[in-house]
Design an enzyme around this catalytic site. Structure first.
Site, PDB file in Angstrom:
ATOM      1  CB  ALA A 100      -2.772  55.738  22.441  1.00 55.57           C
ATOM      2  CD  GLU A 101       5.524  56.334  21.455  1.00 57.67           C
ATOM      3  OE1 GLU A 101       6.224  57.343  21.360  1.00 57.67           O
ATOM      4  OE2 GLU A 101       5.882  55.305  22.081  1.00 57.67           O
ATOM      5  CG  ASP A 102      -0.646  51.370  18.068  1.00 58.47           C
ATOM      6  OD1 ASP A 102       0.337  50.648  17.834  1.00 58.47           O
ATOM      7  OD2 ASP A 102      -1.798  51.097  17.682  1.00 58.47           O
TER       8      ASP A 102
END
Length: 897
Positions: A608-610
């Protein structure tokens, strides 16, 4: 002629489970209850039976909730926040409602995520091609292309439900054309296996010979008479039971004895028969009433019976092959044909690229693009050679962009990448590659983030077969292959993308402001729509099934999670993650995506790229999380960039470095970190090497002091980022040897120049700074491979001193010591260690082979502890610490006092 039957593919989802999956290629069975009681009306149903069913239904619901806690990760981490906990409970209820809605239209979630098996263009074994597309706003649908002269009336969907259903799915059949002089097949179910095994079935054996062979091998001698005379068996049984003059009417038929009585009578009648005349099995009861159904079978007879197979298998093995098909039929749409889908809409006629197209090419004259029907003959289709590598305990990811991977100022291909980059990645010690920009997109300068066709590999780099070869060759080298997937937004271009696909503005995307990204000009998916979910979930599964992708990095989750697209100030208060700006539908999609991927493909890895660090990113979906395996700590690269550009060396804060690198301690072991961010790597920002070295490397008379500073900080930043963070590390292509130039894709601002859209691989072939940095990075990867640094428990950081600018921490038996001070060196700097013993220096950033000064002598590489309490630990080491150097020590011998 024998009749051939197929097993029905039917499945019923249970009430006590959210997710139901069935393995592929395994016949599905239907079991029927032994006793069925028929009740004519609701008033006749016994009251007790109703109560039992109600209690059973409640029990099933309770069992389905077993092990599921919507706020489980909050309880585990001791977080008390009523509003967020209530949001998680409501989200869980919405998830159950969504799954119930899915089951109304799909057998299970595997079917929900396998839309690519029926949508798009597919070869049917009965000499035809089937095409299906979702376009609820269209009034007419047809295929146009060079195969039919681009005429919208040649191949269109039929009227009514034979052409489209109530959900807006259009269905078109393209019949193969019978060649002149050939006759249609006599058997309506005649099939051609020209897709799978092109030479199987091309032996010239006639259909009569096939059935004769099937019957001869299946039936025992004399058994075939029962097939020819269907009444012989029941007539013989009737005669055995009632005799030659048995009853002919129901009135003459007396009460039939029960099965047990008839069986015992038969046994008594045949007690003197030789064993060869008796069946090879027997029914026993051992004198117990409940054993009357036990059957004892002769093992030899049982194996013989199980080995029997019906003629169906022979039919599939001997059906007509590719040669027979080509002789008899011309393909309705040949391989390589250009085509589009034509819609008649309330706003007029439209031509669009099919949403499920697997290969798309732009027009040579810059006009509207077209899809390519990709159906290579079996002898040209890629055949997989290597199996997937096992998932390593730690991830060392090498991020790549195929187009800029070459040395020449041009767009590189998949084949160039295979020959030049993959061997370098293997030599460098990484165990995974992550590809960005590999999915089809219109504008090259967008790097690949404005995706237009989610099921197609970018035609700039090669064909689908070329991409399969890339993945296969990477697997052969032991490298996992991850894909940077962009489901958070889509290109707004109406001519090649999904925007206004069927003439309506709300097909795949939201309408109004919510349907457009706040700053990027892209379209936002409507995650609450069932058919959009069907499209996106199938897309994830497609890349794994078709191209054997090993994992995904979900790009820019903050763009989809929030209606403000993440462009808001976050303080870390949990209220910000459950307010009116949070898109619950997007969160439900991410939960479904992770659950389906990990169930269908247990070894898959999701990242996840958040930027907002949404709570529960890497927590289990059953405990209220989103189910990712890793999350990206974007703060690390931003911190390093801020230090290098804005903060003088002597003002660097060691405490800030440590706190930023550790990130969220609750999920620190699932953190993926990198030193240089995407803005520096692919979007025109200056790389660390460009910041640190400037033009010194180009000037032969450059300052040695600047070179030494840049080389030292480049190594130290990577070493501490690699060893202090979680279980995964990422490096962008070329940064491992300090690529001196930024990345800039060709665009109007640079006159579409390719001068900065490549990699200078020649720099590591010659001695110098770049070669030194590459050797250090390679030994850093070897350190993890030998000592399992990333897979160990999180580091115990016991020494952080802003005055001396020294950081020291333990990770397993390894001691890491960093001196970030720009001028001060220490001859015997004391750092605490827990175990007393001898510590060997196994990695020293100041070695000459790494571009250092070699200030530490060989006799100083082995250090022995002193029994003195330092940093709260029982023992200490006195280590030499030159300025701007880092060292790694390993406990090699424990001393017992």
């Amino acid at each position: 002629m024998n009749s051939l039957s197929f097993q029905p593919k039917v499945s019923l989802h249970p009430n006590n489970s959210f997710f139901l999956f069935q393995p592929r290629n395994i016949p599905r069975r239907i079991t029927f209850p032994r006793k069925i009681k028929v009740v004519c009306s609701a008033t006749e149903r016994p009251k007790q039976q109703k109560q039992q069913q109600q209690s059973k239904r409640k029990k099933n619901v309770k069992d389905g909730e077993k092990g599921i806690d919507p706020v489980g990760f909050l309880t585990k981490n001791g977080i008390s926040h009523k509003q967020f906990a209530q949001f998680l409970r409501e989200r869980h209820k919405s998830l159950k409602d969504l799954i119930d809605e899915i089951f109304n239209r799909h057998i299970n979630l595997q079917e929900m995520s396998s839309g690519f098996e029926i949508l798009g263009m597919h070869r049917h074994p009965e000499h035809r091609v089937d095409y299906m597309e979702w376009a609820p706003g269209a009034r007419y649908c047809a295929l146009v292309g060079d195969f039919n002269g681009w005429l919208p009336t040649e191949n269109c969907a039929r009227e009514g439900h034979l052409g489209h259903d109530d959900y807006g799915y259009w269905f078109i059949i393209l019949e193969d054309k019978l060649r002149e002089g050939e006759k249609p097949d006599e058997l309506y179910f005649q099939q051609y296996n020209y897709v799978d095994d092109y030479d199987k079935g091309d032996s010239g054996v006639s259909i009569d010979e096939i059935f004769k062979k099937a019957n001869d091998e299946y039936w025992e001698p004399g058994e075939d008479r029962f097939v020819k005379n269907r009444f012989e068996v029941p007539a013989k049984l009737y005669e055995q039971i009632f005799g030659p003059n048995g009853p002919q009417t129901l009135e003459e038929l007396e009460d039939i004895p029960d099965a047990e009585t008839r069986y015992k009578a038969w046994k008594e009648q045949h007690k003197d028969d030789p064993p060869s005349n008796l069946p090879s099995y027997d029914v026993i009861d051992n004198g117990k009433e409940y054993d009357i159904y036990n059957v004892v079978i002769d093992p030899v007879s049982q194996e013989k019976f199980r080995a029997k197979k019906p003629p169906l298998a022979y039919w599939f093995e001997t059906r007509k092959g590719r040669k027979a098909w080509l002789k008899k039929y011309a393909p309705a749409i040949p391989h390589g044909s250009k085509y589009r889908v034509y819609f008649n809409t309330p706003s007029g006629p439209l031509e669009r690229l099919p949403a499920w197209a697997t290969y798309v090419q732009p027009d040579a004259d810059g006009n509207q693009a077209f899809a390519i029907h990709w159906e290579p003959p079996p002898e040209e289709a890629y055949k997989w050679k290597n199996s997937r590598p096992s998932v390593p305990q730690s991830l060392r990811i090498y991020e790549c962009h195929v187009g800029i991977s070459g040395s020449e100022p041009k767009i590189s291909s998949f084949n160039d990448f295979i020959e030049k980059v993959l061997p370098h990645v293997k030599e460098s010690g990484y165990n995974a590659i992550q590809l960005i920009g590999a999915v089809e997109h219109k504008d090259y300068f967008t790097v690949g983030y404005r995706v237009t066709n989610l099921f197609a590999v970018s035609s700039r780099y090669g064909t689908p077969e070329d991409f399969k070869r890339l993945v296969d060759e990477a697997h052969g080298l032991g490298l996992l292959v991850f894909l940077d997937i962009v489901h958070s937004y889509s290109a707004a271009d109406e001519m090649v993308g999904l925007s206004m696909f069927d003439g309506s503005n709300d097909c795949y995307f939201h309408t109004g402001k919510r349907g457009h990204h706040k700053d990027w000009g892209t379209r936002m998916f409507k995650y609450g729509d069932h058919d959009v979910l069907h499209f996106l979930l199938s897309n994830l599964n497609w890349w794994v099934v078709e191209y054997q992708i090993d994992g995904f990095q979900f790009h820019s989750l903050s763009s989809m999670i929030y209606t403000h697209n993440g462009f808001a100030s976050f303080t870390g208060d949990l209220d910000e993650y459950c307010n009116q700006y949070v898109d619950k539908d997007a969160l439900l999609y991410l939960i479904l995506a992770n659950e389906i991927l990990h169930t269908l493909h247990p070894n898959i890895i999701t990242i996840a790229e958040d930027a907002t660090f949404y709570p529960g990113l890497c927590e289990s979906t059953s405990q209220g999380g989103l189910g990712f395996d890793y999350y990206v700590n974007l703060s690390v690269s931003e911190m390093w960039l801020s230090f290098l550009e804005n903060v003088p060396d002597h003002e660097w804060s060691m405490n800030k470095i440590v706190s930023t690198l550790m990130g969220n301690k609750q999920n620190a072991n699932k953190m993926l970190a990198y030193a240089e961010n995407h803005n520096q790597s692919i979007s025109g920002g200056r790389s660390f090497a460009e910041i640190l070295f400037g033009k010194v490397l180009e000037d032969s008379g450059g300052s040695n002091e600047l070179l030494l500073r840049g080389c030292s900080l480049h190594k130290m930043i990577r070493l501490i980022t690699f060893t202090i963070c979680g279980g995964a590390y990422l490096n962008f292509m070329g940064n491992e040897f300090g690529h001196p130039k930024r990345v800039e894709f060709p665009m109007s601002s640079n006159n579409f120049s390719f001068s900065l859209a490549n990699r200078r691989w020649d720099l590591i072939a010659n001695e110098g700074v770049h070669c030194d940095l590459f050797f250090f990075d390679k030994d850093l990867m070897k350190l993890d491979e030998k000592e399992r640094v990333l897979s160990r428990v999180l580091p115990s950081i016991h020494h952080v001193n802003d005055t001396t600018m020294v950081i020291a921490y333990m990770r397993g038996p390894l001691l890491f010591v960093f001196n970030f001070h720009p001028t001060d060196s220490y001859e015997g700097y004391r750092v605490g260690v827990d175990e007393a013993g001898e510590y060997q220096l196994i990695l020293n950033s100041d070695e000459i082979k790494y571009g250092g000064q070699g200030l530490i002598e060989d006799n100083q590489y082995l250090r022995r502890t002193i029994s003195r309490r330092v940093d709260g630990l029982r023992n200490c080491l006195e280590v030499p610490l030159p300025s701007r150097t880092a060292q790694v020590y390993k406990l090699t011998r424990i001393l017992r006092i």
